[in-house]
Design a protein around this motif. Structure first.
Motif, PDB file in Angstrom:
ATOM      1  N   LEU A 107       0.784  -1.218  -0.044  1.00  0.00           N
ATOM      2  CA  LEU A 107       0.212   0.022   0.185  1.00  0.00           C
ATOM      3  C   LEU A 107       0.748   1.208   0.254  1.00  0.00           C
ATOM      4  O   LEU A 107       0.165   2.337  -0.375  1.00  0.00           O
ATOM      5  CB  LEU A 107      -0.696  -0.048   1.142  1.00  0.00           C
ATOM      6  N   ALA A 108       2.164   1.374   0.505  1.00  0.00           N
ATOM      7  CA  ALA A 108       2.916   2.188   0.250  1.00  0.00           C
ATOM      8  C   ALA A 108       4.478   1.945  -0.048  1.00  0.00           C
ATOM      9  O   ALA A 108       5.287   2.352   0.714  1.00  0.00           O
ATOM     10  CB  ALA A 108       2.837   2.865   1.703  1.00  0.00           C
ATOM     11  N   ASP A 109       4.671   1.606  -1.165  1.00  0.00           N
ATOM     12  CA  ASP A 109       6.014   0.989  -1.428  1.00  0.00           C
ATOM     13  C   ASP A 109       6.994   1.945  -1.687  1.00  0.00           C
ATOM     14  O   ASP A 109       8.261   1.877  -1.522  1.00  0.00           O
ATOM     15  CB  ASP A 109       5.790   0.299  -2.979  1.00  0.00           C
ATOM     16  N   ASN A 110       6.465   3.245  -2.036  1.00  0.00           N
ATOM     17  CA  ASN A 110       7.616   4.411  -2.170  1.00  0.00           C
ATOM     18  C   ASN A 110       7.438   5.483  -0.749  1.00  0.00           C
ATOM     19  O   ASN A 110       8.101   6.274  -1.085  1.00  0.00           O
ATOM     20  CB  ASN A 110       7.180   5.355  -3.277  1.00  0.00           C
ATOM     21  N   ALA A 111       6.799   4.846   0.176  1.00  0.00           N
ATOM     22  CA  ALA A 111       6.710   5.748   1.448  1.00  0.00           C
ATOM     23  C   ALA A 111       7.694   5.596   2.394  1.00  0.00           C
ATOM     24  O   ALA A 111       8.633   4.431   2.394  1.00  0.00           O
ATOM     25  CB  ALA A 111       5.208   5.673   2.057  1.00  0.00           C
ATOM     26  N   CYS A 112       8.192   6.573   3.058  1.00  0.00           N
ATOM     27  CA  CYS A 112       9.116   6.590   4.099  1.00  0.00           C
ATOM     28  C   CYS A 112       8.312   6.299   5.465  1.00  0.00           C
ATOM     29  O   CYS A 112       7.644   7.035   5.914  1.00  0.00           O
ATOM     30  CB  CYS A 112       9.843   7.948   4.279  1.00  0.00           C
ATOM     31  N   PHE A 113       8.894   5.416   6.205  1.00  0.00           N
ATOM     32  CA  PHE A 113       8.214   5.040   7.726  1.00  0.00           C
ATOM     33  C   PHE A 113       8.913   5.507   8.622  1.00  0.00           C
ATOM     34  O   PHE A 113      10.282   5.502   8.729  1.00  0.00           O
ATOM     35  CB  PHE A 113       8.031   3.750   7.861  1.00  0.00           C
ATOM     36  N   ARG A 149      14.320  16.506   8.602  1.00  0.00           N
ATOM     37  CA  ARG A 149      14.504  15.104   8.625  1.00  0.00           C
ATOM     38  C   ARG A 149      13.647  14.284   7.616  1.00  0.00           C
ATOM     39  O   ARG A 149      13.981  13.688   6.869  1.00  0.00           O
ATOM     40  CB  ARG A 149      14.583  14.506  10.187  1.00  0.00           C
ATOM     41  N   LEU A 150      12.378  14.880   7.826  1.00  0.00           N
ATOM     42  CA  LEU A 150      11.146  14.205   6.858  1.00  0.00           C
ATOM     43  C   LEU A 150      11.591  14.445   5.347  1.00  0.00           C
ATOM     44  O   LEU A 150      11.472  13.861   4.577  1.00  0.00           O
ATOM     45  CB  LEU A 150       9.922  14.651   7.285  1.00  0.00           C
ATOM     46  N   ARG A 151      11.920  15.745   5.234  1.00  0.00           N
ATOM     47  CA  ARG A 151      12.225  16.166   3.671  1.00  0.00           C
ATOM     48  C   ARG A 151      13.562  15.613   3.153  1.00  0.00           C
ATOM     49  O   ARG A 151      13.652  15.323   2.125  1.00  0.00           O
ATOM     50  CB  ARG A 151      12.497  17.734   3.645  1.00  0.00           C
ATOM     51  N   HIS A 152      14.468  15.473   3.939  1.00  0.00           N
ATOM     52  CA  HIS A 152      15.700  14.830   3.644  1.00  0.00           C
ATOM     53  C   HIS A 152      15.171  13.216   3.258  1.00  0.00           C
ATOM     54  O   HIS A 152      16.089  12.804   2.335  1.00  0.00           O
ATOM     55  CB  HIS A 152      16.646  14.741   4.994  1.00  0.00           C
ATOM     56  N   LEU A 153      14.510  12.547   4.178  1.00  0.00           N
ATOM     57  CA  LEU A 153      14.107  11.343   3.865  1.00  0.00           C
ATOM     58  C   LEU A 153      13.690  10.869   2.611  1.00  0.00           C
ATOM     59  O   LEU A 153      13.902  10.102   1.739  1.00  0.00           O
ATOM     60  CB  LEU A 153      13.385  10.784   4.919  1.00  0.00           C
ATOM     61  N   CYS A 154      12.545  11.916   2.237  1.00  0.00           N
ATOM     62  CA  CYS A 154      11.879  12.151   0.930  1.00  0.00           C
ATOM     63  C   CYS A 154      12.733  12.227  -0.223  1.00  0.00           C
ATOM     64  O   CYS A 154      12.798  11.749  -1.339  1.00  0.00           O
ATOM     65  CB  CYS A 154      10.566  12.954   1.138  1.00  0.00           C
ATOM     66  N   ALA A 155      13.585  13.224  -0.024  1.00  0.00           N
ATOM     67  CA  ALA A 155      14.642  13.577  -1.202  1.00  0.00           C
ATOM     68  C   ALA A 155      15.405  12.300  -1.324  1.00  0.00           C
ATOM     69  O   ALA A 155      15.825  12.129  -2.596  1.00  0.00           O
ATOM     70  CB  ALA A 155      15.534  14.808  -0.715  1.00  0.00           C
ATOM     71  N   ARG A 156      16.055  11.640  -0.271  1.00  0.00           N
ATOM     72  CA  ARG A 156      16.752  10.441  -0.628  1.00  0.00           C
ATOM     73  C   ARG A 156      15.839   9.344  -1.346  1.00  0.00           C
ATOM     74  O   ARG A 156      16.484   8.732  -2.105  1.00  0.00           O
ATOM     75  CB  ARG A 156      17.422   9.854   0.555  1.00  0.00           C
ATOM     76  N   ALA A 157      14.851   9.080  -0.858  1.00  0.00           N
ATOM     77  CA  ALA A 157      13.571   8.337  -1.370  1.00  0.00           C
ATOM     78  C   ALA A 157      13.544   8.319  -2.727  1.00  0.00           C
ATOM     79  O   ALA A 157      13.404   7.603  -3.812  1.00  0.00           O
ATOM     80  CB  ALA A 157      12.555   8.180  -0.692  1.00  0.00           C
ATOM     81  N   GLN A 159      15.664   9.983  -5.038  1.00  0.00           N
ATOM     82  CA  GLN A 159      16.757   9.819  -5.509  1.00  0.00           C
ATOM     83  C   GLN A 159      16.899   8.423  -5.768  1.00  0.00           C
ATOM     84  O   GLN A 159      17.364   7.778  -6.794  1.00  0.00           O
ATOM     85  CB  GLN A 159      18.105  10.560  -4.803  1.00  0.00           C
ATOM     86  N   VAL A 160      16.712   7.417  -4.714  1.00  0.00           N
ATOM     87  CA  VAL A 160      16.794   6.000  -4.884  1.00  0.00           C
ATOM     88  C   VAL A 160      15.927   5.438  -6.039  1.00  0.00           C
ATOM     89  O   VAL A 160      16.109   4.777  -6.766  1.00  0.00           O
ATOM     90  CB  VAL A 160      16.694   5.551  -3.538  1.00  0.00           C
ATOM     91  N   GLY A 161      14.573   6.069  -6.016  1.00  0.00           N
ATOM     92  CA  GLY A 161      13.772   5.939  -6.859  1.00  0.00           C
ATOM     93  C   GLY A 161      14.021   6.254  -8.298  1.00  0.00           C
ATOM     94  O   GLY A 161      13.820   5.420  -9.192  1.00  0.00           O
ATOM     95  N   ALA A 162      14.760   7.447  -8.565  1.00  0.00           N
ATOM     96  CA  ALA A 162      15.135   7.785  -9.795  1.00  0.00           C
ATOM     97  C   ALA A 162      16.281   6.877 -10.328  1.00  0.00           C
ATOM     98  O   ALA A 162      16.409   6.476 -11.443  1.00  0.00           O
ATOM     99  CB  ALA A 162      15.658   9.152  -9.770  1.00  0.00           C
ATOM    100  N   ARG A 165      14.706   3.620 -11.536  1.00  0.00           N
ATOM    101  CA  ARG A 165      13.895   3.761 -12.761  1.00  0.00           C
ATOM    102  C   ARG A 165      15.139   3.766 -13.854  1.00  0.00           C
ATOM    103  O   ARG A 165      14.910   3.031 -14.909  1.00  0.00           O
ATOM    104  CB  ARG A 165      13.056   5.054 -12.590  1.00  0.00           C
ATOM    105  N   HIS A 166      15.958   4.704 -13.499  1.00  0.00           N
ATOM    106  CA  HIS A 166      17.186   4.788 -14.559  1.00  0.00           C
ATOM    107  C   HIS A 166      18.054   3.419 -14.865  1.00  0.00           C
ATOM    108  O   HIS A 166      18.123   3.005 -15.956  1.00  0.00           O
ATOM    109  CB  HIS A 166      18.352   5.780 -14.183  1.00  0.00           C
ATOM    110  N   ASN A 167      18.138   2.521 -13.774  1.00  0.00           N
ATOM    111  CA  ASN A 167      18.495   1.241 -14.077  1.00  0.00           C
ATOM    112  C   ASN A 167      17.761   0.118 -14.825  1.00  0.00           C
ATOM    113  O   ASN A 167      18.019  -0.324 -15.471  1.00  0.00           O
ATOM    114  CB  ASN A 167      18.863   0.605 -12.333  1.00  0.00           C
ATOM    115  N   ALA A 168      16.263   0.484 -14.343  1.00  0.00           N
ATOM    116  CA  ALA A 168      15.412  -0.339 -15.182  1.00  0.00           C
ATOM    117  C   ALA A 168      15.352   0.193 -16.687  1.00  0.00           C
ATOM    118  O   ALA A 168      15.215  -0.902 -17.460  1.00  0.00           O
ATOM    119  CB  ALA A 168      14.243  -0.156 -14.535  1.00  0.00           C
ATOM    120  N   GLU A 169      15.542   1.179 -16.783  1.00  0.00           N
ATOM    121  CA  GLU A 169      15.515   1.769 -18.246  1.00  0.00           C
ATOM    122  C   GLU A 169      16.692   1.212 -18.971  1.00  0.00           C
ATOM    123  O   GLU A 169      16.775   0.951 -20.126  1.00  0.00           O
ATOM    124  CB  GLU A 169      15.246   3.273 -18.423  1.00  0.00           C
TER     125      GLU A 169
END
Length: 217
Positions: A107-113, A149-157, A159-162, A165-169
């Protein structure tokens, strides 16, 4: 006892927050507003929910509230979020169980916990991080620090997601190229086979002409 501590901690949220907002100031200097992150707060204490939601909303978050883990699971079916804040004092569905169920349901694969604990509860912090939480924060909050801290976590997530996606492409391009090379090899092999058949036919024709000429003589 834990809930009593949480209620006391919740009252501490009312302390005056710092007026410093370096991230928002930097964003304004760059001529753009920071993206409003979507956040789900899971806390059984109504006072804590109300206060944290108000402060985070002022900091630029779109805040949704869940009074327990089951409610959070139901909300996430239709409401995607960037951050899930879970109080470690949940009793109806324990905090770590809530996190595991959310992840298991996809339900939240891209969310930070981010788990919320008491200042003196180091055991819960270790348990949360060992269970796979992205961060652990303690009450009472410094909301500027929490925001950072929350914004840092989201920014890092992001970047990891990007990067993922780049590796998948890249993998997809490599697979397409390999397929194209395979087709080229097959075509080349077929051309070589056709050439070999043509050479064989020409040689056979030469042999037959030589035989006929020999017969005439």
């Amino acid at each position: 006892m834990l809930r009593a501590c949480n209620r006391w901690d919740a009252m501490q949220f009312w302390k005056r927050e710092s007026i410093s907002r370096p991230q928002r100031a930097q964003a304004q200097a760059n001529g753009r507003a920071p993206r409003r992150l979507r956040l789900l707060l899971v806390d059984e204490d109504a006072t804590s929910r109300a206060v944290v939601a108000r402060r985070l909303s002022h900091l630029g978050y779109d805040v949704a509230l869940a009074e327990h883990g089951f409610s959070a699971l139901n909300m996430l079916v239709t409401r995607p979020v960037d951050i899930i804040l879970i109080d470690m004092g949940l009793t109806l569905l324990p905090a770590l169980t809530t996190m595991r169920k959310i992840r298991a349901a996809g339900l939240a694969d891209n969310a930070c916990f981010v788990m919320i604990g008491g200042r003196n509860d180091r055991v819960s912090a270790v348990e949360a991080l060992d269970a796979g939480a992205d961060d652990h924060v303690v009450k009472p909050f410094d909301f500027d620090l929490l925001d950072a801290r929350l914004r840092h976590l989201c920014a890092r997530a992001e970047q990891v997601g990007a990067l993922a996606r780049h590796n998948a492409e890249l993998d997809a391009r490599i697979a397409r190229r390999a397929l194209e090379l395979g087709e080229t090899r097959d075509a080349l092999a077929e051309m070589q086979a056709d050439r070999a058949r043509l050479v064989s036919s020409i040689q056979a024709l030469h042999d037959e002409i030589a035989r006929l000429n020999a017969a005439r003589n």
